[in-house]
Design a protein around this motif. Structure first.
Motif, PDB file in Angstrom:
ATOM      1  N   PHE A  32       0.865  -1.170   0.000  1.00  0.00           N
ATOM      2  CA  PHE A  32       0.000   0.000   0.000  1.00  0.00           C
ATOM      3  C   PHE A  32       0.912   1.234   0.000  1.00  0.00           C
ATOM      4  CE2 PHE A  32      -4.310  -1.379   0.484  1.00  0.00           C
ATOM      5  CZ  PHE A  32      -4.245  -2.611   1.102  1.00  0.00           C
ATOM      6  N   PHE A  34       1.164   5.570   0.506  1.00  0.00           N
ATOM      7  CA  PHE A  34       0.535   6.687   1.212  1.00  0.00           C
ATOM      8  C   PHE A  34       1.277   7.976   0.894  1.00  0.00           C
ATOM      9  CE2 PHE A  34      -1.739   3.964   4.301  1.00  0.00           C
ATOM     10  CZ  PHE A  34      -0.989   2.801   4.235  1.00  0.00           C
ATOM     11  N   TYR A  36       1.727  11.521   3.147  1.00  0.00           N
ATOM     12  CA  TYR A  36       1.473  12.270   4.364  1.00  0.00           C
ATOM     13  C   TYR A  36       1.946  13.710   4.155  1.00  0.00           C
ATOM     14  CZ  TYR A  36       0.171   8.352   7.366  1.00  0.00           C
ATOM     15  OH  TYR A  36      -0.500   7.296   7.938  1.00  0.00           O
ATOM     16  N   LEU A  46      -2.322  12.052   7.223  1.00  0.00           N
ATOM     17  CA  LEU A  46      -2.555  11.310   5.988  1.00  0.00           C
ATOM     18  C   LEU A  46      -3.238  12.192   4.959  1.00  0.00           C
ATOM     19  CD1 LEU A  46      -2.471   8.574   4.515  1.00  0.00           C
ATOM     20  CD2 LEU A  46      -4.758   8.132   5.436  1.00  0.00           C
ATOM     21  N   LYS A  49      -4.165   7.632   0.216  1.00  0.00           N
ATOM     22  CA  LYS A  49      -3.766   6.236   0.354  1.00  0.00           C
ATOM     23  C   LYS A  49      -4.185   5.501  -0.912  1.00  0.00           C
ATOM     24  CE  LYS A  49      -5.009   2.090   2.984  1.00  0.00           C
ATOM     25  NZ  LYS A  49      -5.843   1.546   4.079  1.00  0.00           N
ATOM     26  N   SER A  93       3.481   0.586   3.027  1.00  0.00           N
ATOM     27  CA  SER A  93       3.228  -0.438   4.025  1.00  0.00           C
ATOM     28  C   SER A  93       3.178  -1.778   3.302  1.00  0.00           C
ATOM     29  CB  SER A  93       1.896  -0.163   4.730  1.00  0.00           C
ATOM     30  OG  SER A  93       1.545  -1.236   5.567  1.00  0.00           O
ATOM     31  N   TYR A  98       3.701  -7.833   8.436  1.00  0.00           N
ATOM     32  CA  TYR A  98       3.133  -7.009   9.487  1.00  0.00           C
ATOM     33  C   TYR A  98       4.148  -6.636  10.565  1.00  0.00           C
ATOM     34  CZ  TYR A  98      -1.417  -7.968   7.488  1.00  0.00           C
ATOM     35  OH  TYR A  98      -2.483  -8.050   6.646  1.00  0.00           O
ATOM     36  N   ALA A  99       5.357  -7.139  10.437  1.00  0.00           N
ATOM     37  CA  ALA A  99       6.354  -6.824  11.453  1.00  0.00           C
ATOM     38  C   ALA A  99       7.014  -5.487  11.220  1.00  0.00           C
ATOM     39  CB  ALA A  99       7.426  -7.917  11.485  1.00  0.00           C
TER      40      ALA A  99
ATOM     41  N   PHE B  33       3.665   3.605  17.698  1.00  0.00           N
ATOM     42  CA  PHE B  33       4.955   3.661  17.022  1.00  0.00           C
ATOM     43  C   PHE B  33       5.759   4.864  17.523  1.00  0.00           C
ATOM     44  CE2 PHE B  33       3.398   0.895  13.603  1.00  0.00           C
ATOM     45  CZ  PHE B  33       2.041   1.155  13.599  1.00  0.00           C
ATOM     46  N   PHE B  45      11.852   4.861  11.400  1.00  0.00           N
ATOM     47  CA  PHE B  45      11.139   4.007  12.343  1.00  0.00           C
ATOM     48  C   PHE B  45      12.064   3.605  13.481  1.00  0.00           C
ATOM     49  CE2 PHE B  45       8.394   0.745  13.877  1.00  0.00           C
ATOM     50  CZ  PHE B  45       9.183  -0.364  14.145  1.00  0.00           C
ATOM     51  N   ASP B  56       8.475  -4.819  17.634  1.00  0.00           N
ATOM     52  CA  ASP B  56       9.572  -4.601  16.701  1.00  0.00           C
ATOM     53  C   ASP B  56      10.362  -3.391  17.152  1.00  0.00           C
ATOM     54  OD1 ASP B  56       9.729  -3.921  13.074  1.00  0.00           O
ATOM     55  OD2 ASP B  56      11.296  -4.256  14.571  1.00  0.00           O
ATOM     56  N   ARG B  98      -2.320  -2.770  12.708  1.00  0.00           N
ATOM     57  CA  ARG B  98      -1.043  -2.657  12.023  1.00  0.00           C
ATOM     58  C   ARG B  98      -1.207  -2.732  10.525  1.00  0.00           C
ATOM     59  NH1 ARG B  98       4.210  -3.657  13.489  1.00  0.00           N
ATOM     60  NH2 ARG B  98       5.459  -2.384  12.116  1.00  0.00           N
ATOM     61  N   GLY B  99      -0.394  -2.023   9.844  1.00  0.00           N
ATOM     62  CA  GLY B  99      -0.212  -2.230   8.418  1.00  0.00           C
ATOM     63  C   GLY B  99      -0.908  -1.240   7.526  1.00  0.00           C
ATOM     64  N   HIS B 100      -2.215  -1.277   7.408  1.00  0.00           N
ATOM     65  CA  HIS B 100      -2.828  -0.582   6.291  1.00  0.00           C
ATOM     66  C   HIS B 100      -3.850   0.466   6.675  1.00  0.00           C
ATOM     67  CE1 HIS B 100      -0.803  -3.922   4.683  1.00  0.00           C
ATOM     68  NE2 HIS B 100      -1.721  -4.790   4.967  1.00  0.00           N
ATOM     69  N   THR B 101      -4.086   0.623   7.945  1.00  0.00           N
ATOM     70  CA  THR B 101      -5.014   1.667   8.361  1.00  0.00           C
ATOM     71  C   THR B 101      -4.232   2.942   8.639  1.00  0.00           C
ATOM     72  OG1 THR B 101      -4.865   0.973  10.658  1.00  0.00           O
ATOM     73  CG2 THR B 101      -6.665   0.050   9.348  1.00  0.00           C
ATOM     74  N   GLU B 102      -4.963   4.033   8.763  1.00  0.00           N
ATOM     75  CA  GLU B 102      -4.327   5.333   8.946  1.00  0.00           C
ATOM     76  C   GLU B 102      -3.541   5.379  10.242  1.00  0.00           C
ATOM     77  OE1 GLU B 102      -6.949   8.602   8.544  1.00  0.00           O
ATOM     78  OE2 GLU B 102      -5.449  10.108   9.084  1.00  0.00           O
ATOM     79  N   VAL B 103      -2.350   5.908  10.150  1.00  0.00           N
ATOM     80  CA  VAL B 103      -1.511   6.135  11.316  1.00  0.00           C
ATOM     81  C   VAL B 103      -1.630   7.599  11.697  1.00  0.00           C
ATOM     82  CG1 VAL B 103       0.854   6.127  12.194  1.00  0.00           C
ATOM     83  CG2 VAL B 103       0.076   4.287  10.699  1.00  0.00           C
TER      84      VAL B 103
END
Lengths: 114, 114
Positions: A32, A34, A36, A46, A49, A93, A98-99, B33, B45, B56, B98-103
Motif C-alpha cells: 500500500f 501513502f 502524508y 494522511l 492512500k 506499508s 506485518y512486522a 509507534f 522508524f 519490533d 497494524r499495516g494498512h489503516t491510517e496512522v
C-alpha cells in the motif's frame, strides 16, 4: 528491504501552477502507498492512500496514481495554493509483512509563493 | 478526540544527561509507534508496540535508547547519556491496527542536546 525514494528535496512554485512530487518505491510484495503532509509545527497527517482496486485517490485537490509497472505513486495537483506549503512524505506499508511499520521517503518540502 | 499527545514539545538536555519523552496514544488504538525525524534521514522508524507488547524495535539504536508501554494510555522513549547526534524531533503515532489503516501522529518532541 522496502524503500521509498523522493527525488526532490525542495520544490518552489508560484500559486496557481501545477505541482507534481515524485515517489518511487521498492518492495518485496505489492504494498500500500501513502502520502502524508506535515505543515510547520504540526503533526504529519494522511493525505492520500492507494486503493486495492486501483481507484485513484483524491483529497483536497491532490491525486496520485499507483503504477505498479514503474513502482511509482506520484502526487499531483493542478493548481497549487499558498496553504499547500508543507513537507510531503511518501510512504509504503508492506501488505504481507506485518512486522514492519510504514517506510517513509526523505520528504519533499513544497514552498508556494504568491 | 485530542489526537496523539506528546510531552514535552521541546526539551533541551546537556550532553550525557538522560531524556524521557512521553506519548499518550489515541484511546482505543492498539498499535503505537515511535519515529525520529531529521532533515538528513527523514522519518526513521524506531519501535512498535501492539496491545502494549513490544513487537519490533529494529530501528532503535541498541545502546542508550529504550522504549516502554506500561499501560494502554502511555508510552515512553528514554535516551540515556544523550549525544548531540540524538538531536531530532521524536514522533509518536498510533493506529487501530497494524499495516494498512491510517496512522495518526503526534506533533512530536523536539530534543536538542547541547
Amino acid at each position: 528491504g522496502d524503500s521509498v525514494t523522493q527525488t526532490e528535496g525542495l520544490v518552489t512554485l508560484t500559486e496557481g501552477l501545477p505541482v507534481m512530487l515524485n515517489c518511487t518505491y521498492q518492495s518485496t510484495y505489492s504494498p500500500f502507498l501513502f502520502w502524508y503532509v506535515q505543515h510547520l509545527n504540526e503533526a504529519p497527517k494522511l493525505l492520500l492512500k492507494s486503493f486495492t482496486d486501483n481507484k485513484r485517490p483524491e483529497h483536497q485537490g491532490f491525486h496520485a496514481t499507483l503504477h505498479k509497472s514503474s513502482s511509482s505513486f506520484h502526487l499531483q495537483k493542478s493548481s497549487a495554493q499558498l496553504s499547500d506549503s508543507a513537507l510531503y512524505y511518501c510512504a509504503l506499508s508492506d501488505r504481507c509483512n506485518y512486522a514492519q511499520g510504514l517506510t517513509f521517503g526523505l520528504g519533499t518540502r513544497v514552498s508556494v509563493f504568491p | 478526540n485530542a489526537g496523539v499527545i506528546q510531552t514535552p514539545r521541546h526539551k533541551v538536555t546537556g550532553k550525557g544527561q538522560e531524556a524521557t519523552l512521553w506519548c499518550e496514544p489515541i484511546s482505543g488504538h492498539s498499535a503505537v509507534f515511535w519515529y525520529r525525524q531529521t532533515i538528513v534521514q527523514g522519518l526513521e522508524f524506531l519501535t512498535y508496540f501492539r496491545n502494549q507488547a513490544p513487537i519490533d524495535d529494529s530501528g532503535m539504536p541498541k545502546e542508550r535508547f529504550s522504549a516502554q508501554m506500561p499501560n494502554q494510555s502511555h508510552s515512553t522513549l528514554k535516551i540515556q547519556s544523550t549525544q548531540p547526534q540524538d538531536s531530532a524531533v521524536y514522533l509518536c503515532a498510533s493506529s487501530l491496527e497494524r499495516g494498512h489503516t491510517e496512522v495518526f501522529f503526534g506533533k512530536g518532541t523536539r530534543l536538542t542536546v547541547v
